[in-house]
Design a protein around this motif. Structure first.
Motif, PDB file in Angstrom:
ATOM      1  N   MET A  71     -34.014  -7.246 -65.350  1.00 27.70           N
ATOM      2  CA  MET A  71     -33.672  -7.889 -64.091  1.00 27.70           C
ATOM      3  C   MET A  71     -33.003  -9.227 -64.383  1.00 27.70           C
ATOM      4  O   MET A  71     -33.346  -9.904 -65.342  1.00 27.70           O
ATOM      5  CB  MET A  71     -34.972  -8.092 -63.295  1.00 27.70           C
ATOM      6  CG  MET A  71     -34.881  -9.019 -62.152  1.00 27.70           C
ATOM      7  SD  MET A  71     -36.376  -9.144 -61.156  1.00 27.70           S
ATOM      8  CE  MET A  71     -37.678  -9.383 -62.309  1.00 27.70           C
ATOM      9  N   ALA A  72     -32.067  -9.571 -63.554  1.00 31.10           N
ATOM     10  CA  ALA A  72     -31.447 -10.894 -63.599  1.00 31.10           C
ATOM     11  C   ALA A  72     -31.438 -11.442 -62.177  1.00 31.10           C
ATOM     12  O   ALA A  72     -31.166 -10.707 -61.233  1.00 31.10           O
ATOM     13  CB  ALA A  72     -30.029 -10.819 -64.143  1.00 31.10           C
ATOM     14  N   LEU A  73     -31.757 -12.709 -62.038  1.00 34.07           N
ATOM     15  CA  LEU A  73     -31.792 -13.343 -60.720  1.00 34.07           C
ATOM     16  C   LEU A  73     -30.691 -14.382 -60.633  1.00 34.07           C
ATOM     17  O   LEU A  73     -30.547 -15.214 -61.526  1.00 34.07           O
ATOM     18  CB  LEU A  73     -33.137 -14.025 -60.491  1.00 34.07           C
ATOM     19  CG  LEU A  73     -34.357 -13.124 -60.497  1.00 34.07           C
ATOM     20  CD1 LEU A  73     -35.620 -13.964 -60.436  1.00 34.07           C
ATOM     21  CD2 LEU A  73     -34.308 -12.152 -59.343  1.00 34.07           C
ATOM     22  N   PHE A  74     -29.944 -14.353 -59.548  1.00 33.45           N
ATOM     23  CA  PHE A  74     -28.882 -15.310 -59.314  1.00 33.45           C
ATOM     24  C   PHE A  74     -29.018 -15.848 -57.897  1.00 33.45           C
ATOM     25  O   PHE A  74     -29.430 -15.132 -56.996  1.00 33.45           O
ATOM     26  CB  PHE A  74     -27.501 -14.661 -59.470  1.00 33.45           C
ATOM     27  CG  PHE A  74     -27.260 -14.092 -60.830  1.00 33.45           C
ATOM     28  CD1 PHE A  74     -26.769 -14.882 -61.844  1.00 33.45           C
ATOM     29  CD2 PHE A  74     -27.533 -12.759 -61.095  1.00 33.45           C
ATOM     30  CE1 PHE A  74     -26.555 -14.359 -63.111  1.00 33.45           C
ATOM     31  CE2 PHE A  74     -27.312 -12.220 -62.348  1.00 33.45           C
ATOM     32  CZ  PHE A  74     -26.826 -13.021 -63.365  1.00 33.45           C
ATOM     33  N   GLY A  75     -28.681 -17.091 -57.698  1.00 33.82           N
ATOM     34  CA  GLY A  75     -28.713 -17.666 -56.363  1.00 33.82           C
ATOM     35  C   GLY A  75     -28.559 -19.171 -56.433  1.00 33.82           C
ATOM     36  O   GLY A  75     -28.593 -19.767 -57.509  1.00 33.82           O
ATOM     37  N   PRO A  76     -28.409 -19.795 -55.278  1.00 41.33           N
ATOM     38  CA  PRO A  76     -28.241 -21.249 -55.249  1.00 41.33           C
ATOM     39  C   PRO A  76     -29.513 -21.968 -55.666  1.00 41.33           C
ATOM     40  O   PRO A  76     -30.603 -21.393 -55.636  1.00 41.33           O
ATOM     41  CB  PRO A  76     -27.893 -21.539 -53.786  1.00 41.33           C
ATOM     42  CG  PRO A  76     -28.359 -20.367 -53.019  1.00 41.33           C
ATOM     43  CD  PRO A  76     -28.348 -19.202 -53.943  1.00 41.33           C
ATOM     44  N   SER A  77     -29.374 -23.212 -56.056  1.00 36.85           N
ATOM     45  CA  SER A  77     -30.535 -23.980 -56.494  1.00 36.85           C
ATOM     46  C   SER A  77     -31.523 -24.163 -55.345  1.00 36.85           C
ATOM     47  O   SER A  77     -31.128 -24.264 -54.183  1.00 36.85           O
ATOM     48  CB  SER A  77     -30.103 -25.348 -57.038  1.00 36.85           C
ATOM     49  OG  SER A  77     -29.466 -26.096 -56.026  1.00 36.85           O
ATOM     50  N   GLY A  78     -32.793 -24.164 -55.710  1.00 36.52           N
ATOM     51  CA  GLY A  78     -33.837 -24.427 -54.739  1.00 36.52           C
ATOM     52  C   GLY A  78     -34.372 -23.228 -53.979  1.00 36.52           C
ATOM     53  O   GLY A  78     -35.228 -23.383 -53.115  1.00 36.52           O
ATOM     54  N   VAL A  79     -33.900 -22.016 -54.290  1.00 33.91           N
ATOM     55  CA  VAL A  79     -34.366 -20.850 -53.530  1.00 33.91           C
ATOM     56  C   VAL A  79     -35.601 -20.188 -54.148  1.00 33.91           C
ATOM     57  O   VAL A  79     -36.166 -19.284 -53.550  1.00 33.91           O
ATOM     58  CB  VAL A  79     -33.253 -19.800 -53.323  1.00 33.91           C
ATOM     59  CG1 VAL A  79     -32.125 -20.368 -52.507  1.00 33.91           C
ATOM     60  CG2 VAL A  79     -32.771 -19.249 -54.642  1.00 33.91           C
ATOM     61  N   GLY A  80     -36.017 -20.607 -55.353  1.00 35.84           N
ATOM     62  CA  GLY A  80     -37.240 -20.086 -55.946  1.00 35.84           C
ATOM     63  C   GLY A  80     -37.068 -19.080 -57.062  1.00 35.84           C
ATOM     64  O   GLY A  80     -37.989 -18.326 -57.379  1.00 35.84           O
ATOM     65  N   LYS A  81     -35.906 -19.068 -57.692  1.00 38.26           N
ATOM     66  CA  LYS A  81     -35.668 -18.121 -58.785  1.00 38.26           C
ATOM     67  C   LYS A  81     -36.646 -18.350 -59.938  1.00 38.26           C
ATOM     68  O   LYS A  81     -37.263 -17.407 -60.429  1.00 38.26           O
ATOM     69  CB  LYS A  81     -34.227 -18.236 -59.288  1.00 38.26           C
ATOM     70  CG  LYS A  81     -33.175 -17.913 -58.253  1.00 38.26           C
ATOM     71  CD  LYS A  81     -31.778 -18.070 -58.801  1.00 38.26           C
ATOM     72  CE  LYS A  81     -31.444 -19.454 -59.301  1.00 38.26           C
ATOM     73  NZ  LYS A  81     -31.377 -20.502 -58.288  1.00 38.26           N
ATOM     74  N   THR A  82     -36.791 -19.571 -60.364  1.00 41.62           N
ATOM     75  CA  THR A  82     -37.683 -19.881 -61.474  1.00 41.62           C
ATOM     76  C   THR A  82     -39.138 -19.671 -61.070  1.00 41.62           C
ATOM     77  O   THR A  82     -39.927 -19.127 -61.844  1.00 41.62           O
ATOM     78  CB  THR A  82     -37.461 -21.327 -61.957  1.00 41.62           C
ATOM     79  OG1 THR A  82     -36.082 -21.491 -62.288  1.00 41.62           O
ATOM     80  CG2 THR A  82     -38.295 -21.628 -63.183  1.00 41.62           C
ATOM     81  N   SER A  83     -39.499 -20.050 -59.877  1.00 40.96           N
ATOM     82  CA  SER A  83     -40.882 -19.878 -59.411  1.00 40.96           C
ATOM     83  C   SER A  83     -41.281 -18.416 -59.335  1.00 40.96           C
ATOM     84  O   SER A  83     -42.457 -18.074 -59.487  1.00 40.96           O
ATOM     85  CB  SER A  83     -41.071 -20.525 -58.046  1.00 40.96           C
ATOM     86  OG  SER A  83     -40.830 -21.904 -58.148  1.00 40.96           O
ATOM     87  N   LEU A  84     -40.334 -17.534 -59.117  1.00 38.23           N
ATOM     88  CA  LEU A  84     -40.623 -16.105 -59.082  1.00 38.23           C
ATOM     89  C   LEU A  84     -41.197 -15.625 -60.413  1.00 38.23           C
ATOM     90  O   LEU A  84     -41.955 -14.656 -60.466  1.00 38.23           O
ATOM     91  CB  LEU A  84     -39.349 -15.329 -58.741  1.00 38.23           C
ATOM     92  CG  LEU A  84     -39.479 -13.816 -58.613  1.00 38.23           C
ATOM     93  CD1 LEU A  84     -40.414 -13.459 -57.463  1.00 38.23           C
ATOM     94  CD2 LEU A  84     -38.122 -13.187 -58.413  1.00 38.23           C
ATOM     95  N   LEU A  85     -40.890 -16.330 -61.484  1.00 33.15           N
ATOM     96  CA  LEU A  85     -41.403 -15.988 -62.807  1.00 33.15           C
ATOM     97  C   LEU A  85     -42.926 -15.910 -62.819  1.00 33.15           C
ATOM     98  O   LEU A  85     -43.500 -15.052 -63.482  1.00 33.15           O
ATOM     99  CB  LEU A  85     -40.918 -17.029 -63.817  1.00 33.15           C
ATOM    100  CG  LEU A  85     -41.301 -16.837 -65.267  1.00 33.15           C
ATOM    101  CD1 LEU A  85     -40.694 -15.564 -65.818  1.00 33.15           C
ATOM    102  CD2 LEU A  85     -40.861 -18.033 -66.080  1.00 33.15           C
ATOM    103  N   LYS A  86     -43.582 -16.769 -62.061  1.00 32.02           N
ATOM    104  CA  LYS A  86     -45.049 -16.787 -62.028  1.00 32.02           C
ATOM    105  C   LYS A  86     -45.640 -15.505 -61.457  1.00 32.02           C
ATOM    106  O   LYS A  86     -46.807 -15.216 -61.668  1.00 32.02           O
ATOM    107  CB  LYS A  86     -45.556 -17.981 -61.226  1.00 32.02           C
ATOM    108  CG  LYS A  86     -45.348 -19.292 -61.918  1.00 32.02           C
ATOM    109  CD  LYS A  86     -45.989 -20.404 -61.129  1.00 32.02           C
ATOM    110  CE  LYS A  86     -45.932 -21.702 -61.886  1.00 32.02           C
ATOM    111  NZ  LYS A  86     -46.665 -22.757 -61.215  1.00 32.02           N
ATOM    112  N   THR A  87     -44.857 -14.724 -60.744  1.00 35.50           N
ATOM    113  CA  THR A  87     -45.362 -13.474 -60.166  1.00 35.50           C
ATOM    114  C   THR A  87     -45.228 -12.298 -61.120  1.00 35.50           C
ATOM    115  O   THR A  87     -45.732 -11.218 -60.832  1.00 35.50           O
ATOM    116  CB  THR A  87     -44.611 -13.133 -58.859  1.00 35.50           C
ATOM    117  OG1 THR A  87     -43.257 -12.802 -59.157  1.00 35.50           O
ATOM    118  CG2 THR A  87     -44.661 -14.297 -57.878  1.00 35.50           C
ATOM    119  N   LEU A  88     -44.560 -12.491 -62.249  1.00 36.80           N
ATOM    120  CA  LEU A  88     -44.348 -11.406 -63.206  1.00 36.80           C
ATOM    121  C   LEU A  88     -45.429 -11.415 -64.283  1.00 36.80           C
ATOM    122  O   LEU A  88     -45.941 -12.473 -64.634  1.00 36.80           O
ATOM    123  CB  LEU A  88     -42.961 -11.562 -63.852  1.00 36.80           C
ATOM    124  CG  LEU A  88     -41.786 -11.556 -62.877  1.00 36.80           C
ATOM    125  CD1 LEU A  88     -40.503 -11.881 -63.607  1.00 36.80           C
ATOM    126  CD2 LEU A  88     -41.687 -10.222 -62.180  1.00 36.80           C
TER     127      LEU A  88
END
Length: 79
Positions: free
Chosen positions: A21-38
């Motif tokens: 999986m790769a996540l793309f999007g504007p800053s501040g939408v929670g891409k990095t924070s989603l890591l904690k759910t994996l």
């Protein structure tokens, strides 16, 4: 190290056991924070941007990519 031939059946069964999986999007939408759910034991975070300070307590492994040479090394590892 001896070179091992991987049968088509082995290759196909191993590919079915993973998700990429790769996540793309504007800053501040929670891409990095989603890591904690994996699941940390089954996830490798490739840090291509600004570091992982916001998820520094996440127990999983990561690879920081900070220069072009790091990107080349990562491409060779994946390939």
């Amino acid at each position: 190290m001896a070179l091992r031939i991987v049968t088509a059946d082995e290759r196909l069964s191993a590919g079915a056991n993973k998700t990429t999986m790769a996540l793309f999007g504007p800053s501040g939408v929670g891409k990095t924070s989603l890591l904690k759910t994996l699941p940390a034991e089954a996830t490798l975070c490739i840090d291509l941007e600004a570091g992982l300070k916001s998820v520094q307590d996440w127990p999983g492994d990561s690879i920081p990519v900070r220069c072009f040479e790091d990107a080349i090394d990562l491409a060779c590892l994946i390939g």
